[in-house]
Design an enzyme around this catalytic site. Structure first.
Site, short mmCIF file in Angstrom:
data_model
loop_
_atom_site.label_atom_id
_atom_site.label_comp_id
_atom_site.label_asym_id
_atom_site.label_seq_id
_atom_site.Cartn_x
_atom_site.Cartn_y
_atom_site.Cartn_z
CB CYS A 85 -0.89 -0.01 1.25
SG CYS A 85 -1.84 1.52 1.45
CB CYS A 88 -0.56 2.24 5.77
SG CYS A 88 -1.27 0.65 5.28
CB CYS A 133 -5.22 -0.31 2.21
SG CYS A 133 -4.11 -0.78 3.55
CB CYS A 136 -4.30 3.19 5.72
SG CYS A 136 -4.10 3.06 3.93
CB CYS A 156 -9.28 -3.41 -12.02
SG CYS A 156 -8.84 -2.22 -13.28
#
Ligand code: ZN
Length: 169
Positions: A85, A88, A133, A136, A156
């Site tokens: 991510c 984070c 995510c 976060c 995607c």
């Protein structure tokens, strides 16, 4: 008779207004706003996110923007490694699940265990599965059911939401 038609017309208009309100509510009560209300493990203020992310990353992760297709260098990333991510640093996708979907966005047939959360996204007059995510709440992209085996799913994902880390040689 005229009056009855008028009443029915009003009811119809109310139903349409109600539908629009539901659509609007759906937009504002999902995890994207939950992220801003501190319901995720990693939370930051808008100012903190803006200082941490580039404007383009901020638009995708925090405002659910979509990058233009075929613009991410990660489309062509074929090395072994992990996609984290960009917000984070949580590991989200393995290169082992990456494939070329031809759509112009980095695509994966599955996420790492306990890495992403989903919600129904009714924006743009479509019903899509939004994916973010888990840690976060940062928006990643959408999940579709036209992917390859073994899962048949297509995550995607905006390359701007990801940071690639090559496997140690
Ligand atoms: Zn994150």
């Amino acid at each position: 008779m005229k009056r009855r038609e008028f009443l029915l017309g009003s009811a119809g208009a109310l139903a349409v207004a109600g539908g629009a309100a539901a659509l609007w509510m759906g937009r504002t009560t999902g995890p994207a706003s939950a992220a801003n209300q501190g319901m995720f493990e990693v939370t930051k203020t808008e100012a903190e996110w803006r200082s941490l992310l580039t404007p383009a990353q901020y638009a995708v992760l925090r405002e659910e923007d979509t990058e233009r297709p075929f613009t991410s260098p990660l489309n062509k990333e074929k090395r072994a490694g992990t996609f984290h991510c960009a917000g984070c640093d949580l590991p989200l996708y393995s290169s082992a699940a990456k494939y070329d979907s031809g759509t112009g966005w980095p695509s994966f047939w599955e996420a790492l265990p306990d890495a992403v959360g989903t919600r129904e996204d009714t924006s743009l007059f479509m019903v899509r599965t939004e994916c973010h995510c888990r840690r976060c709440g940062g928006h990643l992209g959408h999940i579709f059911d036209d992917g390859p085996p073994p899962t048949g799913m297509r995550h995607c994902i905006n390359g701007l939401a990801l940071a690639f880390k090559p496997a140690q040689a």
